[in-house]
Enzyme design. Structure first.
Site, PDB file in Angstrom:
ATOM      1  N   THR A   1      -3.641  -3.543   2.981  1.00  0.00           N
ATOM      2  CA  THR A   1      -2.912  -3.179   4.216  1.00  0.00           C
ATOM      3  C   THR A   1      -1.790  -4.190   4.408  1.00  0.00           C
ATOM      4  O   THR A   1      -1.725  -5.197   3.688  1.00  0.00           O
ATOM      5  CB  THR A   1      -3.837  -3.222   5.451  1.00  0.00           C
ATOM      6  OG1 THR A   1      -4.199  -4.593   5.688  1.00  0.00           O
ATOM      7  CG2 THR A   1      -5.096  -2.405   5.245  1.00  0.00           C
ATOM      8  N   ASP A   2      -0.921  -3.926   5.377  1.00  0.00           N
ATOM      9  CA  ASP A   2       0.165  -4.880   5.628  1.00  0.00           C
ATOM     10  C   ASP A   2      -0.385  -6.254   6.001  1.00  0.00           C
ATOM     11  O   ASP A   2       0.154  -7.276   5.621  1.00  0.00           O
ATOM     12  CB  ASP A   2       1.060  -4.358   6.760  1.00  0.00           C
ATOM     13  CG  ASP A   2       1.869  -3.148   6.301  1.00  0.00           C
ATOM     14  OD1 ASP A   2       1.950  -2.942   5.061  1.00  0.00           O
ATOM     15  OD2 ASP A   2       2.396  -2.416   7.154  1.00  0.00           O
ATOM     16  N   CYS A   3      -1.471  -6.258   6.760  1.00  0.00           N
ATOM     17  CA  CYS A   3      -2.021  -7.548   7.187  1.00  0.00           C
ATOM     18  C   CYS A   3      -3.014  -8.136   6.172  1.00  0.00           C
ATOM     19  O   CYS A   3      -3.236  -9.337   6.122  1.00  0.00           O
ATOM     20  CB  CYS A   3      -2.653  -7.419   8.560  1.00  0.00           C
ATOM     21  SG  CYS A   3      -3.636  -5.943   8.770  1.00  0.00           S
ATOM     22  N   TYR A   4      -3.649  -7.279   5.369  1.00  0.00           N
ATOM     23  CA  TYR A   4      -4.583  -7.732   4.325  1.00  0.00           C
ATOM     24  C   TYR A   4      -4.191  -7.085   2.989  1.00  0.00           C
ATOM     25  O   TYR A   4      -4.787  -6.084   2.580  1.00  0.00           O
ATOM     26  CB  TYR A   4      -6.019  -7.340   4.675  1.00  0.00           C
ATOM     27  CG  TYR A   4      -6.564  -7.993   5.931  1.00  0.00           C
ATOM     28  CD1 TYR A   4      -6.674  -9.380   6.018  1.00  0.00           C
ATOM     29  CD2 TYR A   4      -6.993  -7.227   7.004  1.00  0.00           C
ATOM     30  CE1 TYR A   4      -7.183  -9.976   7.160  1.00  0.00           C
ATOM     31  CE2 TYR A   4      -7.505  -7.814   8.144  1.00  0.00           C
ATOM     32  CZ  TYR A   4      -7.605  -9.195   8.215  1.00  0.00           C
ATOM     33  OH  TYR A   4      -8.109  -9.785   9.338  1.00  0.00           O
ATOM     34  N   PRO A   5      -3.194  -7.625   2.298  1.00  0.00           N
ATOM     35  CA  PRO A   5      -2.651  -6.938   1.122  1.00  0.00           C
ATOM     36  C   PRO A   5      -3.559  -6.935  -0.111  1.00  0.00           C
ATOM     37  O   PRO A   5      -3.436  -6.055  -0.966  1.00  0.00           O
ATOM     38  CB  PRO A   5      -1.360  -7.714   0.823  1.00  0.00           C
ATOM     39  CG  PRO A   5      -1.523  -9.025   1.485  1.00  0.00           C
ATOM     40  CD  PRO A   5      -2.433  -8.845   2.650  1.00  0.00           C
TER      41      PRO A   5
END
Lengths: 140, 385
Positions: free
Chosen positions: B127-131
């Site tokens: 994800t954008d916060c957890y790439p």
């Protein structure tokens, strides 16, 4: 001498009356506790055998010549009592009474003289602390 | 004269509290009477050490850099539940390894307590916060954040004994049940068992401080399948499964001798959980309850060889613990599933903690449910929207 053995009969000796000869020729008093035949493999007989020490030795020689495997029961079953938590689950399946609870301290007791080698305790132990030792065939 | 928990705690702090194990207090009651127990005894320690499947642990692994939102997690090839925040997980005791049928969540819990390294594998979607999308590393209790046991159902207030009328051997969570009523197993420690010493649940409630796995833990909630409708005998003891406890405690402080993984042949993995519960002797009613012996504690013997496991007899723990019972004029061997040997040790350890002032009793924050029924799952087609 009186001892319990598991005799392992390889397929090639299925045509010979070996137990008959043990009784008749070597004067073994045999009490058969369990018998089973694995299809195509080997027969297994759990016996309690009593004979005087000379007959006993001669009987063992005879079994060796006939290529019968001899496992003394007391050396077969190994219980790791050091790690045992004494839950008692094994005693529930031990119908011969070899495994029992000592009801003052609630610890397991194992009396090998009563063991009939049914091996149910091996499956029952939730910590897998009971094992069979296959290395003790007296006939090498 | 009735006592309060506050008064008992003051005595504990001064080193003056009289603490007996559940077995010791029953001896005292039979020689000196219930009145004497109420007058002299402050606390009774109870315990159990049995297989309790409904157990598991929450873990927070900490974040990698860059981070991952773990969507699937394996610990030594045992799947852990990942449907929580990014690096939180729950490892259930009965979860099986995908590679070893004799290893499961209970073994992970044991290995964590022992401080062993455990292989962690996790995947995420990125994800954008957890790439990050995958991680493989090793964890142990010292390099993770929180790790606490949270067991939804432990310490059953009584449980059925089991036998098998069928013609085949049954492999069950009650152990191996031999055919034709070949044996009987039972899982409760009887007169030493926590909830059987406070059958009215007067002193045990949410927030009660207990012994859990070798350290202090707490009653978090009523356990699942909590049932207040079970019939009771004349002593007020439920005859069969009734109350349960949801328990919580710090896994990092637990000791391996009080938490043990269990393998049930052809059934699966479970966990032996060591639990000790202190019962404050507040008045004569509680003194009477802690003095009840195995002969007055009964359960139902159920036939696991028949559909629905119907009860076929009512038996006392005195009979069950004697080593054999008689069914249909036949003597049948009985065997326990819980370790009375370890339970006794737990009751003594808890007694020592209290006597030495290291463990104070807690007032329940809220009582356990007074009314709760155990429902069956109904299978139906289509549901209301």
């Amino acid at each position: 001498m009186k001892e319990r053995f598991i005799l392992g009969f390889p397929p090639e000796c299925s045509d010979r009356p070996i137990t008959y000869h043990l009784i008749k020729d070597y004067r073994f008093k045999v009490n058969i506790l369990r018998a089973e035949i694995t299809p195509g493999k080997e027969g297994r007989l759990l016996i309690e055998a009593e004979a005087d020490s000379k007959d006993f030795e001669r009987g063992m020689d005879f079994l060796r010549r006939e290529r019968v495997l001899v496992y003394p029961l007391k050396r077969r079953l190994n219980i790791d009592l050091e790690r045992c938590i004494h839950c008692g689950i094994c005693t529930a399946v031990c119908i011969s009474g070899a495994l029992d609870m000592e009801r003052r301290n609630w610890q397991i007791t194992f009396n090998v003289a009563q063991c009939v080698g049914c091996e149910l305790c091996i499956k029952a132990c939730p910590l897998r602390l009971i094992q069979l030792n296959f290395l003790n065939n007296l006939n090498g | 004269m009735p006592k309060t928990i506050d008064e008992i705690n003051k005595k504990i702090k001064k080193g003056e509290a009289v603490v007996l194990t559940a077995e010791e207090v029953k001896e005292m009651a039979s020689s000196s009477g219930i009145k004497e127990v109420a007058k002299k005894v402050d606390v009774v320690t109870t315990a159990t050490f049995g297989p309790m499947c409904s157990s598991g642990a929450f873990i927070n692994f900490g974040h990698t850099r860059p981070g991952i939102r773990m969507a699937k997690i394996w610990l030594n090839d045992v799947p852990a539940y990942a449907g929580l925040a990014a690096v939180d997980a729950y490892i259930g005791a009965t979860e099986l390894s995908e590679t070893d049928p004799n290893y499961g969540g209970a073994h992970i819990i044991e290995d964590l307590i022992k401080g062993k390294d455990i292989r962690l594998k996790a995947i995420g979607t990125g994800t954008d916060c957890y790439p990050r999308k995958t991680v493989e590393t090793y964890i142990n209790k010292d390099n993770i954040n929180e790790c606490f046991l949270f067991n939804p159902r432990n310490a059953y207030q009584n449980y059925n004994a089991a036998t098998n009328s069928s013609k085949k051997t049954l492999y069950t969570y009650m152990g191996i049940l031999l055919p034709n009523f070949g044996n009987v197993t039972y899982s409760t420690t009887g007169e030493l068992s926590p909830l059987l010493n406070d059958p009215g649940l007067r002193t045990i409630g949410i927030g009660t401080r207990i012994f859990l796995g070798g350290t202090q833990g707490y009653v978090a909630w009523n356990g699942t399948q909590f049932n207040t409708t079970t019939a009771r005998n004349r002593k007020g003891i439920p005859i069969g499964p009734s109350a349960t406890l949801a328990l919580i405690g710090n896994l990092k402080k637990m000791k391996p001798e009080y938490i043990k993984p269990a393998i049930f042949e052809h059934y699966g993995i479970s966990l032996f959980v060591g639990i000790g519960v202190p019962i404050p002797v507040l008045d004569q009613e509680i003194a009477r309850a802690v003095s009840i012996r195995d002969r007055k504690i009964e359960t139902l013997l159920c036939d696991y060889g028949a559909e629905g496991h119907p009860p076929i007899a009512r038996v006392s723990y005195e009979e069950l613990k004697s080593g054999s019972i008689v069914i249909n004029n036949r003597k049948i061997k009985t065997g326990p599933l819980s370790s009375i040997y370890v339970a006794r040790r737990i009751a003594k350890v808890l007694k020592r903690w209290i006597v030495s002032g290291r463990f104070l009793l807690s007032e329940p924050v809220a009582p356990l449910p007074r009314r709760s029924r155990f429902k069956h799952l109904i299978i139906r087609k289509g549901g209301k929207r």
